[in-house]
Design a protein around this motif. Structure first.
Motif, PDB file in Angstrom:
ATOM      1  N   ILE A 357     -52.463 -54.821 -21.285  1.00 20.67           N
ATOM      2  CA  ILE A 357     -52.927 -56.000 -22.024  1.00 20.67           C
ATOM      3  C   ILE A 357     -53.799 -55.597 -23.207  1.00 20.67           C
ATOM      4  O   ILE A 357     -53.764 -56.223 -24.269  1.00 20.67           O
ATOM      5  CB  ILE A 357     -53.663 -57.006 -21.098  1.00 20.67           C
ATOM      6  CG1 ILE A 357     -53.918 -58.334 -21.821  1.00 20.67           C
ATOM      7  CG2 ILE A 357     -54.988 -56.442 -20.605  1.00 20.67           C
ATOM      8  CD1 ILE A 357     -52.709 -59.150 -22.149  1.00 20.67           C
ATOM      9  N   THR A 358     -54.580 -54.529 -23.062  1.00 17.88           N
ATOM     10  CA  THR A 358     -55.451 -54.136 -24.164  1.00 17.88           C
ATOM     11  C   THR A 358     -54.622 -53.816 -25.401  1.00 17.88           C
ATOM     12  O   THR A 358     -54.999 -54.151 -26.524  1.00 17.88           O
ATOM     13  CB  THR A 358     -56.327 -52.931 -23.762  1.00 17.88           C
ATOM     14  OG1 THR A 358     -57.011 -53.279 -22.554  1.00 17.88           O
ATOM     15  CG2 THR A 358     -57.333 -52.583 -24.832  1.00 17.88           C
ATOM     16  N   VAL A 433     -63.420 -50.478 -22.300  1.00 19.85           N
ATOM     17  CA  VAL A 433     -62.744 -51.477 -21.478  1.00 19.85           C
ATOM     18  C   VAL A 433     -62.031 -50.812 -20.315  1.00 19.85           C
ATOM     19  O   VAL A 433     -61.680 -49.644 -20.392  1.00 19.85           O
ATOM     20  CB  VAL A 433     -61.690 -52.250 -22.295  1.00 19.85           C
ATOM     21  CG1 VAL A 433     -60.617 -51.329 -22.843  1.00 19.85           C
ATOM     22  CG2 VAL A 433     -61.045 -53.354 -21.464  1.00 19.85           C
ATOM     23  N   GLY A 434     -61.803 -51.575 -19.273  1.00 21.43           N
ATOM     24  CA  GLY A 434     -60.928 -51.127 -18.197  1.00 21.43           C
ATOM     25  C   GLY A 434     -61.623 -51.013 -16.862  1.00 21.43           C
ATOM     26  O   GLY A 434     -61.011 -51.188 -15.825  1.00 21.43           O
ATOM     27  N   THR A 459     -66.475 -54.470 -23.100  1.00 21.01           N
ATOM     28  CA  THR A 459     -65.760 -55.738 -23.006  1.00 21.01           C
ATOM     29  C   THR A 459     -65.161 -55.945 -21.626  1.00 21.01           C
ATOM     30  O   THR A 459     -64.282 -55.203 -21.217  1.00 21.01           O
ATOM     31  CB  THR A 459     -64.617 -55.773 -24.031  1.00 21.01           C
ATOM     32  OG1 THR A 459     -63.722 -54.679 -23.741  1.00 21.01           O
ATOM     33  CG2 THR A 459     -65.147 -55.598 -25.446  1.00 21.01           C
ATOM     34  N   TRP A 460     -65.623 -56.956 -20.916  1.00 18.37           N
ATOM     35  CA  TRP A 460     -65.007 -57.278 -19.621  1.00 18.37           C
ATOM     36  C   TRP A 460     -63.973 -58.368 -19.812  1.00 18.37           C
ATOM     37  O   TRP A 460     -64.278 -59.436 -20.365  1.00 18.37           O
ATOM     38  CB  TRP A 460     -66.034 -57.757 -18.597  1.00 18.37           C
ATOM     39  CG  TRP A 460     -65.327 -58.188 -17.341  1.00 18.37           C
ATOM     40  CD1 TRP A 460     -64.841 -57.375 -16.356  1.00 18.37           C
ATOM     41  CD2 TRP A 460     -64.959 -59.525 -16.974  1.00 18.37           C
ATOM     42  NE1 TRP A 460     -64.198 -58.126 -15.397  1.00 18.37           N
ATOM     43  CE2 TRP A 460     -64.249 -59.434 -15.745  1.00 18.37           C
ATOM     44  CE3 TRP A 460     -65.134 -60.781 -17.550  1.00 18.37           C
ATOM     45  CZ2 TRP A 460     -63.733 -60.561 -15.088  1.00 18.37           C
ATOM     46  CZ3 TRP A 460     -64.617 -61.899 -16.902  1.00 18.37           C
ATOM     47  CH2 TRP A 460     -63.936 -61.780 -15.678  1.00 18.37           C
ATOM     48  N   TRP A 461     -62.784 -58.097 -19.362  1.00 18.24           N
ATOM     49  CA  TRP A 461     -61.705 -59.085 -19.395  1.00 18.24           C
ATOM     50  C   TRP A 461     -60.557 -58.556 -18.571  1.00 18.24           C
ATOM     51  O   TRP A 461     -60.689 -57.509 -17.935  1.00 18.24           O
ATOM     52  CB  TRP A 461     -61.289 -59.400 -20.841  1.00 18.24           C
ATOM     53  CG  TRP A 461     -60.757 -58.231 -21.635  1.00 18.24           C
ATOM     54  CD1 TRP A 461     -61.429 -57.092 -21.976  1.00 18.24           C
ATOM     55  CD2 TRP A 461     -59.446 -58.088 -22.173  1.00 18.24           C
ATOM     56  NE1 TRP A 461     -60.610 -56.259 -22.699  1.00 18.24           N
ATOM     57  CE2 TRP A 461     -59.388 -56.840 -22.832  1.00 18.24           C
ATOM     58  CE3 TRP A 461     -58.313 -58.900 -22.180  1.00 18.24           C
ATOM     59  CZ2 TRP A 461     -58.240 -56.386 -23.487  1.00 18.24           C
ATOM     60  CZ3 TRP A 461     -57.180 -58.449 -22.835  1.00 18.24           C
ATOM     61  CH2 TRP A 461     -57.146 -57.207 -23.475  1.00 18.24           C
ATOM     62  N   THR A 463     -55.916 -58.741 -17.755  1.00 21.65           N
ATOM     63  CA  THR A 463     -54.574 -59.125 -18.204  1.00 21.65           C
ATOM     64  C   THR A 463     -54.474 -60.654 -18.231  1.00 21.65           C
ATOM     65  O   THR A 463     -53.921 -61.256 -19.151  1.00 21.65           O
ATOM     66  CB  THR A 463     -53.521 -58.563 -17.217  1.00 21.65           C
ATOM     67  OG1 THR A 463     -53.712 -57.158 -17.109  1.00 21.65           O
ATOM     68  CG2 THR A 463     -52.107 -58.849 -17.690  1.00 21.65           C
ATOM     69  N   GLU A 464     -55.036 -61.263 -17.200  1.00 17.55           N
ATOM     70  CA  GLU A 464     -54.931 -62.705 -17.037  1.00 17.55           C
ATOM     71  C   GLU A 464     -55.722 -63.484 -18.078  1.00 17.55           C
ATOM     72  O   GLU A 464     -55.386 -64.621 -18.389  1.00 17.55           O
ATOM     73  CB  GLU A 464     -55.476 -63.097 -15.652  1.00 17.55           C
ATOM     74  CG  GLU A 464     -54.623 -62.642 -14.473  1.00 17.55           C
ATOM     75  CD  GLU A 464     -54.956 -61.218 -14.003  1.00 17.55           C
ATOM     76  OE1 GLU A 464     -55.601 -60.463 -14.759  1.00 17.55           O
ATOM     77  OE2 GLU A 464     -54.570 -60.885 -12.870  1.00 17.55           O
ATOM     78  N   ASP A 547     -63.194 -59.953  -9.300  1.00 15.97           N
ATOM     79  CA  ASP A 547     -64.262 -58.975  -9.489  1.00 15.97           C
ATOM     80  C   ASP A 547     -65.563 -59.447  -8.856  1.00 15.97           C
ATOM     81  O   ASP A 547     -65.843 -60.643  -8.793  1.00 15.97           O
ATOM     82  CB  ASP A 547     -64.532 -58.751 -10.984  1.00 15.97           C
ATOM     83  CG  ASP A 547     -63.534 -57.790 -11.605  1.00 15.97           C
ATOM     84  OD1 ASP A 547     -63.141 -56.828 -10.930  1.00 15.97           O
ATOM     85  OD2 ASP A 547     -63.140 -58.009 -12.761  1.00 15.97           O
ATOM     86  N   GLY A 571     -58.768 -47.044 -15.173  1.00 21.30           N
ATOM     87  CA  GLY A 571     -58.575 -48.321 -15.856  1.00 21.30           C
ATOM     88  C   GLY A 571     -57.216 -48.953 -15.590  1.00 21.30           C
ATOM     89  O   GLY A 571     -56.921 -50.021 -16.098  1.00 21.30           O
TER      90      GLY A 571
HETATM   91  C1  6R9 Z   1     -58.533 -55.460 -19.944  1.00 23.92           C
HETATM   92  C2  6R9 Z   1     -58.143 -54.865 -18.646  1.00 23.92           C
HETATM   93  C3  6R9 Z   1     -58.798 -55.895 -15.312  1.00 23.92           C
HETATM   94  C4  6R9 Z   1     -59.847 -55.349 -14.363  1.00 23.92           C
HETATM   95  C5  6R9 Z   1     -61.002 -56.289 -14.179  1.00 23.92           C
HETATM   96  C6  6R9 Z   1     -62.131 -55.339 -13.853  1.00 23.92           C
HETATM   97  C7  6R9 Z   1     -61.823 -54.132 -14.697  1.00 23.92           C
HETATM   98  C8  6R9 Z   1     -61.968 -54.327 -17.203  1.00 23.92           C
HETATM   99  C9  6R9 Z   1     -64.083 -53.993 -17.551  1.00 23.92           C
HETATM  100  C10 6R9 Z   1     -63.851 -53.968 -16.163  1.00 23.92           C
HETATM  101  C11 6R9 Z   1     -66.098 -53.625 -15.779  1.00 23.92           C
HETATM  102  C12 6R9 Z   1     -65.435 -53.792 -18.015  1.00 23.92           C
HETATM  103  N1  6R9 Z   1     -62.519 -54.164 -15.986  1.00 23.92           N
HETATM  104  N2  6R9 Z   1     -62.903 -54.217 -18.167  1.00 23.92           N
HETATM  105  N3  6R9 Z   1     -64.853 -53.783 -15.292  1.00 23.92           N
HETATM  106  N4  6R9 Z   1     -66.402 -53.617 -17.090  1.00 23.92           N
HETATM  107  N5  6R9 Z   1     -65.749 -53.771 -19.325  1.00 23.92           N
HETATM  108  O1  6R9 Z   1     -58.601 -53.823 -18.260  1.00 23.92           O
HETATM  109  O2  6R9 Z   1     -57.227 -55.608 -17.929  1.00 23.92           O
HETATM  110  O3  6R9 Z   1     -55.767 -54.010 -16.616  1.00 23.92           O
HETATM  111  O4  6R9 Z   1     -55.889 -56.472 -16.090  1.00 23.92           O
HETATM  112  O5  6R9 Z   1     -57.796 -54.923 -15.563  1.00 23.92           O
HETATM  113  O6  6R9 Z   1     -60.413 -54.166 -14.910  1.00 23.92           O
HETATM  114  O7  6R9 Z   1     -62.080 -54.990 -12.501  1.00 23.92           O
HETATM  115  O8  6R9 Z   1     -60.725 -57.231 -13.173  1.00 23.92           O
HETATM  116  P1  6R9 Z   1     -56.587 -55.248 -16.539  1.00 23.92           P
END
Ligand code: 6R9
Length: 694
Positions: A357-358, A433-434, A459-461, A463-464, A547, A571
């Motif tokens: 998604i990133t 991210v990840g 950045t926390w986010w 795929t959804e 999370d 990630g």
């Molecule tokens: C964009 C991405 C999502 C899961 C998410 C969480 C973890 C992503 C994070 C993070 C802490 C961050 N996550 N970014 N945890 N700090 N900045 O990674 O999407 O592959 O769907 O993963 O990744 O656990 O629920 P995706």
């Protein structure tokens, strides 16, 4: 209608950093030193930076944030108006129901509007005078191998492919599977699909043929787009062979895909050496270039699907996350702009692959919608050595660098000299991210890579979520290493307890989101029920992220990681059930239970307990076979770190595997196994412990 509690809470937060002295410059981080208590360290934005930032202070943030939750329709409509809409949306029909108790969950944004994301990313920027601006730099696996396309050139390439796809019968709503590495052809293919209203499903080119089969059978594409091979470091990977196998094996509900468009990646493999199925396979270079470089756009409804991207869940079947056009377009663009404080002269490099998604939101769509210059890199960060990333940063004068904690940790291990031999003086903003970033890695990224000059957007986010949910805005807030800080505009995070009650103030719990945001997933492809069950039933009235999270006394959010059956390896989200089902498919494996262990570089690693078929001995050969079974069925990135032979698994009397105990054994916390009274046979435990280093 926004919750006033929430606003009041936010309001008091906004006062904090510069307010009543609760946080003072006193405990601001002293560069390079690891302070006693992580949570109280603040890294203040550089005043010069803040002055020029899009959001220059907590007060400015609060003003915008407040408006975004009090009047989401007005707030987002203003941003949406920057884009071209063939037909304007009807404001009154911004609608949503996130509460399963009130009927089907249905999220709609900009309903009734007609637009096209490819037009907005390319034609609109060309028309606005950016035609000769570089849209895309490409750096090949070998140093010295590179290419670039201006906005005008990118548009022409996209149009040719779009015309070709139309010519071979791809229509609005049809699916196209894209299995490509980080070549320019990958974003070109995504944009070409979007241009004609086709729904792309990019499959990360590290996935195995079996995973590709699963995805092809689920979304039933008209066409598969791939390339013959790719170089990653010193390895050559024959992607076309993987696709060939997948196409041969995709039989369930699929009138076998009759067209495989293949890009000839000459530096990896010549066409003469590529296996070929006449009548089904076509070389991109031969068939696409004869088409006109202009192509009429298919105007689609704001709620028409844009793409499906598969992600792991708690069963072995991946979830086909579906994003639609209008809301995703506005959200990916605006989050990109604010979270990276984007300015038109920036050179932006996100190291993610478009297969995740990133790569969708922040390699391709978000930046291009802003008319940004992006960079993509075909190779790996340690080839020819661990300085490659900074070599690339200097070569292209990258200003915004967005990557993953796992990459930071792996480069940190190699030593500072690989970083410091490059200037990196172009860098302005960093991002990660990840997975949660540990404060040590954060500080290294900040001090060594960024010379203590660049804010980090953690950045926390997901795929959804389509785009950023909780993220620093560079220049606006003091940062705390390891905290994703505060919600993005329009996002209302809530932390709930097991019973789903919202907890206020300083607390820990499950991270949910109240009310929808434009980039939210609309459904899981072909399974709306699973969508509701996964995201909206656990805590009725909210979107549940999966999370865990805590909020500190200053209101900063700290993501603690997945609380479901998902393991985050470098990630990458991997479901324990997927790995277990791969292991069990081996004829000698009777049962498997997979848990996460801590991993120094990958964040988490996979630790698998396996029970074998009666009479089968466990040995090195079988261990290797089991690992390669997982590689073949999912992909190399999902390979277990450890296979632990378990003559018996610890189970409750009702037959449930007690993973809590397995986690303790895997992490060698043998003195602290916990309560085992629920076990049907407690003697299993000493037996398992005895086999620990098998
Ligand atoms: C964009 C991405 C999502 C899961 C998410 C969480 C973890 C992503 C994070 C993070 C802490 C961050 N996550 N970014 N945890 N700090 N900045 O990674 O999407 O592959 O769907 O993963 O990744 O656990 O629920 P995706």
């Amino acid at each position: 209608v926004a919750s006033h509690d929430h606003l009041r809470h936010m309001d008091s937060m906004a006062q904090l950093p510069f307010g009543a002295g609760k946080i003072s410059h006193h405990n601001a981080v002293i560069l390079g030193e690891a302070p006693a208590s992580e949570e109280n360290d603040l890294v203040f934005p550089n005043a010069e930076f803040s002055k020029k930032a899009l959001v220059s202070s907590p007060e400015k943030y609060m003003e915008m944030y407040k408006r975004s939750v009090v009047d989401p329709a007005g707030f987002w409509s203003e941003f949406a108006s920057e884009f071209y809409w063939k037909k304007k949306w009807v404001r009154e029909v911004f609608s949503e129901n996130l509460d399963v108790r009130k009927g089907n969950v249905k999220i709609e944004w900009f309903k009734g509007g007609k637009t096209n994301i490819c037009h907005n990313a390319l034609d609109r920027n060309v028309e606005a005078g950016s035609g000769d601006k570089v849209a895309l730099y490409w750096e090949g696996n070998e140093p010295g191998q590179d290419g670039k396309l201006t906005y005008k050139e990118l548009l022409k390439n996209v149009c040719q492919l779009a015309n070709y796809l139309r010519h071979v019968g791809v229509r609005k709503g049809d699916a196209v599977v894209i299995y490509l590495p980080m070549l320019m052809q990958l974003p070109i293919a995504m944009l070409a699909c979007a241009r004609i209203g086709a729904v792309h499903s990019v499959v990360f080119a590290g996935f195995s043929s079996d995973s590709l089969v699963q995805r092809i059978e689920d979304c039933k594409p008209k066409v598969v787009i791939t390339c013959n091979a790719v170089c990653r470091g010193s390895k050559v990977i024959h992607l076309k062979d993987i696709v060939d196998n997948a196409l041969a094996d995709s039989t369930k509900n699929v009138d076998s895909v009759d067209l495989c468009l293949t890009y000839e990646n000459k530096s990896a493999l010549s066409r003469e050496e590529t296996k070929w199925t006449k009548g089904r396979d076509f070389w991109w270079q031969d068939v696409v270039s004869v088409f006109p470089t202009e192509c009429q756009v298919e105007w689609v409804d704001a709620e028409d699907p844009l793409f499906i991207l598969y992600t792991s869940g708690s069963t072995a079947k991946p979830k086909g996350v579906l994003h639609t056009t209008g809301g995703y377009m506005v959200y990916s663009a605006i989050t990109f702009r604010y979270a990276f404080d984007y300015k038109p002269l920036d050179i932006y490099w996100c190291t993610a692959d478009c297969g995740w998604i990133t790569g969708h939101s922040y390699v391709a769509y978000g930046p291009l919608l802003n008319g940004a210059t992006i960079l993509i890199y075909e190779g790996v960060p340690n080839y020819p050595d661990a300085g490659r990333s900074w070599d690339i940063v200097d070569k292209y004068k990258v200003t915004i660098f967005y990557t993953a904690p796992t990459l930071i940790r792996s480069l940190m291990r190699e030593g500072d000299q690989y970083v410091t031999r490059y200037s990196r003086k172009s860098l302005r903003v960093l991002g990660t991210v990840g997975e949660p970033i540990n404060p040590t890695a954060w500080r290294w990224f900040f001090n060594v890579v960024g010379n203590a000059q660049c804010p980090i957007s953690d950045t926390w986010w997901q795929t959804e979520t389509g785009g950023f949910m909780i993220t620093p805005l560079p220049g606006a807030w003091p940062q705390k290493p390891g905290s994703a800080t505060f919600p993005f505009f329009g996002v209302q995070p809530v932390i709930v307890d097991e019973k789903g009650n919202e907890i206020i103030g300083e607390c820990s719990g499950y991270l949910c989101i109240k009310t929808s945001w434009p980039g939210a997933l609309r459904t899981l492809h072909g399974d709306h029920e699973r969508y509701e069950t996964t995201y909206f039933k656990p805590f009725p009235g909210y979107y549940f992220s999966g999370d865990g999270c805590s909020r500190d006394k200053d209101g900063y959010y700290w993501i603690t990681g997945r609380v479901d059956d998902v393991i985050n390896v470098s990630g990458h989200r991997i479901g324990t059930a997927e790995v277990e089902s791969a292991l069990i498919s081996h004829p000698k494996c009777a049962e498997a239970a997979v848990v996460a262990i801590e991993h120094e570089v990958k964040g988490q690693g996979i630790y698998a307990f396996v029970t074998l078929v009666k009479g089968v001995p466990f040995n090195e050969e079988l261990r290797k076979e089991l690992i390669s079974t997982v590689r073949n069925q999912i992909g190399s990135f999902a390979a277990p770190e450890k296979i632990h032979w378990a003559p018996e698994l610890p189970k409750t009397r009702s037959g449930k595997i007690m993973r809590r105990i397995l986690r303790k054994i895997a992490s060698k916390q043998l003195d602290d196994i916990g309560d085992t009274s629920a076990l049907a046979d407690p003697s299993v435990i000493p037996q398992l412990i005895a086999l620990c280093d098998h």
